[in-house]
Motif scaffolding. Structure first.
Motif, mmCIF file in Angstrom:
data_model
loop_
_atom_site.group_PDB
_atom_site.id
_atom_site.type_symbol
_atom_site.label_atom_id
_atom_site.label_comp_id
_atom_site.label_asym_id
_atom_site.label_seq_id
_atom_site.Cartn_x
_atom_site.Cartn_y
_atom_site.Cartn_z
ATOM 1 N N HIS A 46 0.844 -1.199 0.000
ATOM 2 C CA HIS A 46 0.000 0.000 0.000
ATOM 3 C C HIS A 46 0.879 1.249 0.000
ATOM 4 O O HIS A 46 2.037 1.216 0.451
ATOM 5 C CB HIS A 46 -0.947 -0.002 1.222
ATOM 6 N N ASP A 63 -3.021 2.147 -4.314
ATOM 7 C CA ASP A 63 -4.137 2.323 -3.376
ATOM 8 C C ASP A 63 -4.872 0.990 -3.223
ATOM 9 O O ASP A 63 -4.552 0.005 -3.904
ATOM 10 C CB ASP A 63 -5.068 3.471 -3.815
ATOM 11 N N ASN A 137 -12.422 -1.431 3.570
ATOM 12 C CA ASN A 137 -11.843 -1.414 4.927
ATOM 13 C C ASN A 137 -12.811 -2.073 5.914
ATOM 14 O O ASN A 137 -13.285 -1.464 6.875
ATOM 15 C CB ASN A 137 -11.593 0.034 5.395
ATOM 16 N N THR A 151 -14.023 1.381 -2.770
ATOM 17 C CA THR A 151 -12.879 2.004 -2.094
ATOM 18 C C THR A 151 -13.092 3.511 -2.239
ATOM 19 O O THR A 151 -14.048 3.953 -2.892
ATOM 20 C CB THR A 151 -11.518 1.616 -2.722
ATOM 21 N N HIS A 197 -7.048 9.812 9.852
ATOM 22 C CA HIS A 197 -7.633 10.973 9.166
ATOM 23 C C HIS A 197 -8.546 11.802 10.051
ATOM 24 O O HIS A 197 -8.694 12.999 9.834
ATOM 25 C CB HIS A 197 -8.365 10.509 7.903
ATOM 26 N N HIS A 220 -7.432 13.109 1.710
ATOM 27 C CA HIS A 220 -8.107 11.825 1.531
ATOM 28 C C HIS A 220 -9.555 11.987 1.982
ATOM 29 O O HIS A 220 -9.811 12.664 2.987
ATOM 30 C CB HIS A 220 -7.393 10.748 2.371
HETATM 31 P P1 13P Z 1 -6.881 4.114 -0.404
HETATM 32 O O1 13P Z 1 -7.893 3.140 -0.901
HETATM 33 O O2 13P Z 1 -7.163 5.506 -0.849
HETATM 34 O O3 13P Z 1 -5.506 3.650 -0.708
HETATM 35 O O4 13P Z 1 -7.031 4.209 1.187
HETATM 36 C C1 13P Z 1 -6.875 3.123 2.029
HETATM 37 C C2 13P Z 1 -6.756 3.511 3.412
HETATM 38 O O5 13P Z 1 -6.675 2.706 4.289
HETATM 39 C C3 13P Z 1 -6.728 4.930 3.704
HETATM 40 O O6 13P Z 1 -6.558 5.166 5.027
#
Ligand code: 13P
Ligand code: SF4
Length: 324
Positions: A46, A63, A137, A151, A197, A220
Motif C-alpha cells: 500500500h 491504493d 476497509n 474504495t 484521518h 483523503h
Molecule cells: P486508499 O484506498 O485511498 O488507498 O485508502 C486506504 C486507506 O486505508 C486509507 O486510510
C-alpha cells in the motif's frame, strides 16, 4: 540483486532514509528480492508503507482498489501483502487459489474494527430492501453481508451503480459524508472513523495555508468535512500520488498518513512537502524483517471460511467489475 542495484535504490531514497538505517535495510532488501524469485512471489504494497518497502521490495505500490485488482491479475504463486489485514483478505477473495501472506496478522484498521457482520444484519432489518455498500476497509464477514464493496477511488460510482434512491454506506462516516456531497442518492451511514484521518482539523489546514499562501492541499476523503472543504482536491491515495505527479505543485500538503509524502517526494524531487505527521500504527507494523520471515517460512497465511468467502467474493468482484 547486485550491489549496483542496491546502490541505485539507496540513491533514490537517501533523502528520506538515513544512512544509519540503510545499513540494516540493505541486506534484508537483497534477501527478500532473492526469495521472491525463488518462491515465485509478488509483493503488493500500500502507498502508506515505508520507503524501504515501497521503493525497495514492492512489485506494485498502490491504493487499495489497485491492490485488489492486481491480486486478481498476478500469475505469481504467492502474494505478500504489505498493508493491513483487510487488504490481504481482499487479495485472497480476489485470488482464492493463491497463497496470500501478511507480514503481521495484527495489522488491523480502526474502520474495519468499527463494524461486524451482525451490525450489518441489524441495519438490513432496520432498512429493509436498501442496498448495502461496504468500504473494503471491512472484514470478510461484513463484505459477506453487503451487496457490493467500494474504495475511496470509486465510492460515488459504486453507490450510483445501484440505481437506488437510498443506500446504506458503511462504516466510514466521513467517507459517507463525502459521497453524500457528490450524489443525489440518500446515504445512510455508520459511525466508523479512520484513527489517522479523523485527527486532522479544518483549523490546522487553514493555519498551514496562512503560513504557506502558495500551497496546494490535497486530502483523503476519510478526513472530516471541514478538512475536505479547505482542500483543493480530494481522492484516494493513488489519486493523490497522480495529482502531484501531473501538476507538480511547488508546495503541497497531502492530508493523509504522512509516510506517503516520503514515498511521493522520492519520485517528485522538485515538489516541497509540508506535513503534519499522523502515522497509521497498523500500517507501521509491517517491517522488512517481518516480510522476510513470513515469505521465508510462508507463515501468516490468510484463511477465510468457505461460506463467508463465497458471499464476500461476490461483493468484491462486483466492485472490480465497476472499476475506477
Ligand atoms: P486508499 O484506498 O485511498 O488507498 O485508502 C486506504 C486507506 O486505508 C486509507 O486510510
Ligand atoms: Fe485503517 Fe486509517 Fe490505517 Fe487506513 S490509515 S488502514 S483507514 S486506520
Amino acid at each position: 540483486m547486485s550491489s549496483e542495484n542496491l546502490n541505485q535504490i539507496y540513491n533514490k531514497i537517501s533523502s528520506v532514509v538515513p544512512e544509519v538505517e540503510w545499513k540494516f535495510h540493505a541486506p534484508l532488501i537483497e534477501k527478500i528480492n532473492k526469495l521472491k524469485t525463488e518462491k515465485d512471489a509478488v509483493i503488493l504494497a500500500h502507498n502508506y508503507q515505508t520507503p524501504e518497502i515501497y521503493h525497495g521490495i514492492a512489485d506494485i505500490s498502490a491504493d487499495s482498489l489497485a491492490l485488489a485488482l492486481e491480486a486478481a491479475k498476478t500469475k505469481a504463486k504467492i502474494i505478500v501483502l504489505c498493508g493491513v489485514h483487510f487488504m490481504a483478505e481482499t487479495a485472497k477473495l480476489m485470488s482464492p487459489e493463491k497463497k496470500v501472506l501478511i507480514p503481521d496478522m495484527q495489522a488491523g484498521c480502526s474502520l474495519a474494527e468499527s463494524i461486524t457482520g451482525a451490525d450489518v444484519r441489524m441495519l438490513k432489518e432496520k432498512y429493509p430492501g436498501v442496498p448495502v455498500v461496504s468500504y473494503v476497509n471491512t472484514s470478510a464477514d461484513v463484505k459477506a453481508e453487503s451487496d457490493v464493496c467500494c474504495t475511496s477511488a470509486n465510492a460515488v460510482k459504486v453507490v450510483e451503480s445501484l440505481k437506488s434512491d437510498k443506500v446504506i454506506f458503511l462504516p466510514d462516516h466521513y467517507l459517507a459524508n463525502y459521497v453524500q456531497k457528490n450524489t443525489k442518492v440518500k446515504i445512510i451511514s455508520w459511525q466508523g472513523t479512520c484513527m489517522v484521518h479523523e485527527k486532522f482539523t479544518g483549523k490546522e489546514i487553514e493555519d498551514i495555508k496562512k503560513e504557506n499562501p502558495d500551497i496546494e492541499v490535497i486530502a483523503h476523503p476519510e478526513c472530516p468535512p471541514d478538512v475536505i472543504s479547505a482542500s483543493d482536491f480530494a481522492g484516494s491515495t493513488s489519486s493523490m500520488v497522480n495529482y502531484v505527479k501531473k501538476n507538480q505543485p511547488k508546495k503541497v500538503l497531502l492530508v493523509t498518513e504522512c509516510t506517503m509524502s516520503d514515498n511521493v517526494q522520492v519520485d517528485n524531487p522538485n515538489v516541497q512537502f509540508i506535513r503534519p505527521c499522523n502515522l497509521c500504527p497498523h500500517m507501521k507494523k509491517i517491517t522488512l524483517s517481518k516480510v522476510y520471515d513470513c515469505l521465508k517460512n510462508e507463515t501468516n497465511e490468510i484463511k477465510i471460511g468457505h461460506n463467508i468467502a463465497e458471499m464476500a467474493r461476490k461483493s468484491v468482484l462486483k466492485m472490480a467489475e465497476i472499476g475506477r
